[in-house]
Design an enzyme around this catalytic site. Structure first.
Site, PDB file in Angstrom:
ATOM      1  N   GLU A 157       0.815  -1.214   0.000  1.00  0.00           N
ATOM      2  CA  GLU A 157       0.000   0.000   0.000  1.00  0.00           C
ATOM      3  C   GLU A 157       0.846   1.260   0.000  1.00  0.00           C
ATOM      4  O   GLU A 157       1.912   1.298   0.607  1.00  0.00           O
ATOM      5  CB  GLU A 157      -0.858   0.035   1.276  1.00  0.00           C
TER       6      GLU A 157
ATOM      7  N   CYS B 296       3.137   8.301   1.653  1.00  0.00           N
ATOM      8  CA  CYS B 296       3.523   7.380   2.722  1.00  0.00           C
ATOM      9  C   CYS B 296       3.763   6.019   2.083  1.00  0.00           C
ATOM     10  O   CYS B 296       2.838   5.415   1.534  1.00  0.00           O
ATOM     11  CB  CYS B 296       2.411   7.301   3.760  1.00  0.00           C
TER      12      CYS B 296
ATOM     13  N   CYS C 146       5.320  -7.480   7.879  1.00  0.00           N
ATOM     14  CA  CYS C 146       6.286  -6.911   8.829  1.00  0.00           C
ATOM     15  C   CYS C 146       6.607  -7.955   9.888  1.00  0.00           C
ATOM     16  O   CYS C 146       5.718  -8.658  10.364  1.00  0.00           O
ATOM     17  CB  CYS C 146       5.686  -5.663   9.483  1.00  0.00           C
TER      18      CYS C 146
ATOM     19  N   CYS D 279       4.018  -5.737  16.491  1.00  0.00           N
ATOM     20  CA  CYS D 279       3.340  -4.781  17.390  1.00  0.00           C
ATOM     21  C   CYS D 279       1.852  -5.161  17.516  1.00  0.00           C
ATOM     22  O   CYS D 279       1.190  -5.453  16.521  1.00  0.00           O
ATOM     23  CB  CYS D 279       3.476  -3.356  16.878  1.00  0.00           C
TER      24      CYS D 279
ATOM     25  N   CYS E 272      -1.013  -3.258  15.383  1.00  0.00           N
ATOM     26  CA  CYS E 272      -0.744  -2.921  13.986  1.00  0.00           C
ATOM     27  C   CYS E 272      -1.240  -3.995  13.018  1.00  0.00           C
ATOM     28  O   CYS E 272      -0.962  -5.179  13.190  1.00  0.00           O
ATOM     29  CB  CYS E 272       0.747  -2.708  13.791  1.00  0.00           C
TER      30      CYS E 272
ATOM     31  N   CYS F   7      -2.055   2.082   7.748  1.00  0.00           N
ATOM     32  CA  CYS F   7      -1.275   1.066   7.032  1.00  0.00           C
ATOM     33  C   CYS F   7      -1.701  -0.373   7.282  1.00  0.00           C
ATOM     34  O   CYS F   7      -2.039  -0.756   8.385  1.00  0.00           O
ATOM     35  CB  CYS F   7       0.205   1.238   7.316  1.00  0.00           C
TER      36      CYS F   7
HETATM   37  N1  SAH Z   1       7.611   0.047  11.330  1.00  0.00           N
HETATM   38  C1  SAH Z   1       7.674   1.472  11.458  1.00  0.00           C
HETATM   39  C2  SAH Z   1       6.741   2.223  10.523  1.00  0.00           C
HETATM   40  C3  SAH Z   1       5.337   1.759  10.496  1.00  0.00           C
HETATM   41  S1  SAH Z   1       3.867   2.487  10.828  1.00  0.00           S
HETATM   42  C4  SAH Z   1       7.401   1.877  12.875  1.00  0.00           C
HETATM   43  O1  SAH Z   1       7.076   1.021  13.676  1.00  0.00           O
HETATM   44  O2  SAH Z   1       7.580   3.047  13.211  1.00  0.00           O
HETATM   45  C5  SAH Z   1       3.828   4.115  11.237  1.00  0.00           C
HETATM   46  C6  SAH Z   1       3.241   4.394  12.637  1.00  0.00           C
HETATM   47  O3  SAH Z   1       1.896   3.930  12.799  1.00  0.00           O
HETATM   48  C7  SAH Z   1       4.057   3.732  13.738  1.00  0.00           C
HETATM   49  O4  SAH Z   1       4.259   4.650  14.761  1.00  0.00           O
HETATM   50  C8  SAH Z   1       3.125   2.626  14.186  1.00  0.00           C
HETATM   51  O5  SAH Z   1       3.437   2.202  15.475  1.00  0.00           O
HETATM   52  C9  SAH Z   1       1.791   3.293  14.059  1.00  0.00           C
HETATM   53  N2  SAH Z   1       0.645   2.393  14.029  1.00  0.00           N
HETATM   54  C10 SAH Z   1       0.554   1.122  13.602  1.00  0.00           C
HETATM   55  N3  SAH Z   1      -0.687   0.633  13.763  1.00  0.00           N
HETATM   56  C11 SAH Z   1      -1.410   1.618  14.301  1.00  0.00           C
HETATM   57  C12 SAH Z   1      -2.772   1.738  14.703  1.00  0.00           C
HETATM   58  N4  SAH Z   1      -3.616   0.728  14.581  1.00  0.00           N
HETATM   59  N5  SAH Z   1      -3.174   2.912  15.204  1.00  0.00           N
HETATM   60  C13 SAH Z   1      -2.324   3.951  15.338  1.00  0.00           C
HETATM   61  N6  SAH Z   1      -1.043   3.912  14.977  1.00  0.00           N
HETATM   62  C14 SAH Z   1      -0.581   2.755  14.475  1.00  0.00           C
END
Ligand code: SAH
Length: 345
Positions: free
Chosen positions: A91, A104, A111, A115, A118, A332
């Site tokens: 995406e 973005c 990944c 987390c 996510c 994302c």
């Molecule tokens: N892997 C990288 C970039 C990915 S996403 C990282 O971890 O930073 C970009 C941001 O979106 C990150 O801060 C991630 O933690 C956050 N993110 C992921 N899922 C989310 C969600 N469901 N709600 C809010 N933020 C989220």
């Protein structure tokens, strides 16, 4: 599959052409075609036909296909789901801000970081993207939308520092004056906190903006939502951030997703303030996006506002991220997952 020619930097392409017995200026011609999105070598009409054929024998020009394109009726955000040459999908989101169009991009298919909140990590890591594939996300978003892109954030699917070499190569490509020429100060890279790579990045002295996904002020919370914290804890992470700031002079932005009852209390804010003292940090609060597969819920609006005020009152600059494209699942990983579910891919 043939190697992807768009992975090559201009000096590398020059060396390849030299080996083929071609003059140096041909490399610049080819590079220009590639970075304007030429889909195949036959389009490169200022090259001799025989050279175009030789190039096509040796390399492939990647060009992702649009699987889905969603346009937000609320704010014009555009979300693309692309199919890559091996059938995998990623995406890209185009956001329209006053300061310019920001894209973005994803750095991996899936990944590995795990987390808890996510959507991108649910199926694990499928593979890393090549430098050329990341460039394609920027290039083909610009071409398809007709909107000039001035800023890039590496905040899509994947952990950029888990794909370190390709990401650095991508930065070199997209920054090159003969290519898209996007300045490092217009690029942000977000990481969940792979400490040795943050240290390595500091040494590169690139003038990009580093964002760190902190999401919790202490290990007892962070361990439960971010497995990476069990490898490198909050203290090690913040030490690396301090050194990063020292080495590059670039302020770090900390992302903090507000999760109801998990990390959003007055005490959590107090701890966070203490942790970030002396770091010249900026905190970006993200109201959690609900993910169907996760029980975690967003904090309510008052809690987010109270948290922000507490930080600001204690000298920690703090903003709340504006939600864009909420009508098109712009955060994302969600579109890719829904598409996979529907098609069984
Ligand atoms: N892997 C990288 C970039 C990915 S996403 C990282 O971890 O930073 C970009 C941001 O979106 C990150 O801060 C991630 O933690 C956050 N993110 C992921 N899922 C989310 C969600 N469901 N709600 C809010 N933020 C989220």
């Amino acid at each position: 599959m043939k190697p992807e020619i768009k992975n090559l930097t201009l000096p590398e392409l020059e060396a390849e052409l030299h080996e083929m017995g071609e003059p140096k200026f041909r490399a610049a011609q080819i590079y220009t075609w590639l970075h304007r999105g030429a889909p195949d070598f036959s389009a490169m009409t200022n090259l001799p036909l025989s050279l175009r054929e030789k190039l096509a024998d040796r390399w492939e020009i990647t060009a992702p296909q649009v699987v889905r394109k969603l346009v937000s009726e609320l704010d014009g955000t555009i979300k693309y789901l692309w199919r890559l040459r091996d059938g995998n999908c990623v995406e890209t989101v185009l956001m329209r801000y006053h300061h310019g169009n920001t894209v973005c991009i994803s750095s991996e298919v899936g990944c590995p970081m795990g987390c808890a909140f996510c959507a991108s990590t649910i199926g694990g890591l499928v593979r890393r993207l090549s430098a050329g594939e990341m460039l394609d996300e920027v290039l083909f978003t610009q071409l398809d939308s007709g909107l000039e892109i001035s800023n890039i954030v590496l905040m899509g699917i994947g952990e950029p520092l888990d794909n370190y070499d390709n990401v650095l190569r991508f930065l070199e490509l997209v920054n090159s004056p003969e290519g898209m020429n996007i300045g490092m100060r217009h690029i942000s890279l977000s990481t969940c906190g792979i400490v040795p790579r943050i240290r390595e990045l500091a040494e590169s002295k690139l003038q990009l903006t580093l964002s760190v996904s902190l999401h919790a002020p202490e290990d007892s919370i962070r361990n439960t939502i971010m497995p990476v914290n069990r490898r490198w804890n909050v203290e090690e992470l913040l030490d690396a951030c301090r050194d990063y700031f020292q080495a590059t002079g670039r302020r770090i932005s900390f992302e903090y997703a507000m999760i109801r009852g998990v990390n959003d209390s007055v005490d959590d804010a107090k701890l966070l303030i203490r942790r970030l003292r002396g770091l010249a940090a900026h905190v970006n609060l993200i109201p959690l996006n609900h993910v169907d597969e996760s029980p975690l819920e967003p904090s309510d609006r008052e809690t987010v506002l109270r948290f922000q005020k507490q930080l600001e009152d204690n000298g920690v600059p703090c903003t709340i991220r504006r939600t864009l494209g909420s009508d098109i699942d712009a955060s994302c990983g969600q579109l890719r997952r829904k598409y996979q579910e529907k098609t069984g891919e």
